[in-house]
Design an enzyme around this catalytic site. Sequence first.
Site, PDB file in Angstrom:
ATOM      1  N   CYS A 243       0.799  -1.226  -0.108  1.00 26.35           N
ATOM      2  CA  CYS A 243      -0.051   0.105   0.029  1.00 26.35           C
ATOM      3  C   CYS A 243       0.846   1.125   0.005  1.00 26.35           C
ATOM      4  CB  CYS A 243      -1.049  -0.206   1.007  1.00 26.35           C
ATOM      5  SG  CYS A 243      -2.278   1.195   0.867  1.00 26.35           S
TER       6      CYS A 243
ATOM      7  N   HIS B 189      -3.442  -4.863  -0.152  1.00 22.41           N
ATOM      8  CA  HIS B 189      -2.814  -5.545   1.112  1.00 22.41           C
ATOM      9  C   HIS B 189      -2.960  -6.973   1.162  1.00 22.41           C
ATOM     10  CE1 HIS B 189      -2.885  -1.871   3.666  1.00 22.41           C
ATOM     11  NE2 HIS B 189      -3.624  -1.492   3.037  1.00 22.41           N
TER      12      HIS B 189
ATOM     13  N   GLU C 158      -1.456  -9.082   2.718  1.00 17.00           N
ATOM     14  CA  GLU C 158      -1.622  -9.987   4.291  1.00 17.00           C
ATOM     15  C   GLU C 158      -2.927 -10.176   4.674  1.00 17.00           C
ATOM     16  OE1 GLU C 158      -1.535  -5.365   5.213  1.00 17.00           O
ATOM     17  OE2 GLU C 158      -0.988  -6.684   3.787  1.00 17.00           O
TER      18      GLU C 158
END
Length: 538
Positions: free
Chosen positions: A382, A508, A510
Site C-alpha cells: 500500500c 494488502h 496480508e
Amino acid sequence: MQKRKYIIITGGVISSLGKGILAASIGRLLVSRGFTVSMMKLDPYINVDPGTMNPYQHGEVFVTEDGAETDLDLGHYERFTGIPTSRLSNVTTGQIYGAVIEKERRGEYLGHTVQVIPHITDEIKERIKIVGDKHNSDFIICEIGGTVGDIESLPFLEAVRQMRNEVGRRNLMYIHLTLVPHPITAGEPKTKPTQHSVKSLREIGISPDMICTRSERQLTEKIRKKISWTCDIDIESVISIPDTDFIYNVPVILKNERLDDYILKYFGMDSRVDTFDLWIDFVSKYNQSKNEVRVGIVGKYIDLIDSYMSINEALVHAGVYNNVRVIRRYISSEEIEKRGEGALLGLDAILVPGGFGERGIEGKIMACNYARKSKVPFLGICLGLQCALISFVREVCNLSGANSTEFKPDAQYKIIDIMEEQKRIKNLGGTMRLGLYPCKLKDGTVAYRYYGKKIVYERHRHRFEANNEYKEIIEKSGGIFSGINEELDLMEIFEIGDHPFYVSSQFHPEFASRPLTPHPLFIGFIEAAVTQKNKRNL
C-alpha cells in the site's frame, strides 16, 4: 432440518485475555469437524467502525472482501477458520444506535417510545441472526468485546440473554473467558477473580455453560474442581488455556482439553469428519523450524505491533512454508530519517507496510532505496508501494521533486495523487477504495510466477493512487508494472528486474494469508530472503 447453533463468548476480570483467539480457535475446531461457521464480533464502542481510529487506539484495521473496515479480531477469525467474514461480521454500538435512530426518524416504531429494551436489543439480535441466514451456517460464534461489568457492553449482554429463550436453550451456549492468576506471594493459582466475574455475569442473567481460563500454567484437578464447585458448572466444562508463545497452538490446547467434544455433546451433535491433523502438521512444522531469517518492518507504529497484526501473521505463514522462523525486527522510519541507513544493516529482507500521514515518510523512502541498491529482498504494501515508486522516480528517473500529494500537495512531480472521485469526498469513514478488486498480472514477472494465474483478486484500503502520467518514464527506466486494474486503469503491482525480489502492491496481500495457505507474495518474499542468506553464508 437441524436448528442453527449459537456460541456466545464473553470475557471477565481483565481485557486482552484473548477472546478473539478463543473464538477463532473454536471456529477452527468446528470447521475441522466438518461444520460451517460464521464468526462475528460485537464491539461496544460508539464509533461506527475502527476506520478513522489511530492504530495506537485500536491496532490494525482489518478489511473484509466486501470492503468493511473492522476489528482486528476478524483477521484472526479468517486466518483460523479459512472462511471469509463480511461487513455483517462486525457490529458496533455506533452502528446499532445509528440504525435505530434512522428507523425512529422514518416512523417505523409507530409512535412508540424508543428504548434500550426492546428496540436496541432487538436490533442487536437481528444483526446476530442475519449473519447465519446469509451464510446458512451450522454455527454462529459471537464474541462480545470488553469485559463483564463494562457499562458499554450491557445492551449486548442483555440481547444475548434474551436470545436463549428465543432460539431454544439447547441451541445457544455461553462460554466465559476469565483469568486465573498465580501470585508469587500466594504460591498457588487464585480462582476468586473467576468467581467474581461469573457472579457479575449471573447478575445480568447469564450463567456460563463453559468457563475457559487463562493462566500461566495448566490448571490442576484441584483448581478445576474448585471452579466447578464455586461457579456451579460441570468439571469437564472447565477448560484450561495455559500461556503459549504461538497463538496457533491454542486450537491444539483446546483439542487436548476436548473442548470440541464437549460443545458437540452439549448441542447433541455428531462429528462429520476430523481434519485437525492438517493444523497439527502446521504447528509441528513451526516448532521444528531451526533456520531463521531476519525481516525488518519499517513503519511508524512500531510501539504497538498490533498495528501490523496481519503482516506479522503472514510472515509466520510464509516462514513455515519455507521451513524457517521469521524473526521480525521493527524499525522506526523516523529513526532512519535521523540516523540514516545503519538501522537496516544485517537484515535478510525489508518490508515497508501501509500507513497514513506525512510523519516518517522520508525514512520509508530511504528504506525502499536501500533495499533496491543493496539487493535486499523487498516487499512494499500500500503506502509501501507508493514510497517505492517515489524512491525509484527520484533516484532512477532523476526526478528529484517526486512526491505524493498526500504529503506535498504542490509537489513538482505528483507521482502519487488522489483520484478525482476521492477529491469530492467530505466524510473520511468508509470512503476509501475498500475491499476486493481484480488485478491482471503480466506474463514473465515475479508476481505472475508466484501467483501462477492471470487474474487475482485482492483487498484494498487507500485513497491515493500511482499517477498514470509517469507510467511511461518509469517503465523506460526499468520499472515494471506487473499488475494492473484494467477497468479503473490503475497500477496495482510494481517490481524491478535484476533484483532478488523487489515487489510492492497497492493492495494488502496480508489480509488473504492463512496458516494452511500462505499468500504467494509473502511466500516469494521469504523464499528470496532464505536464498540470499544462504548465498552470503557459502
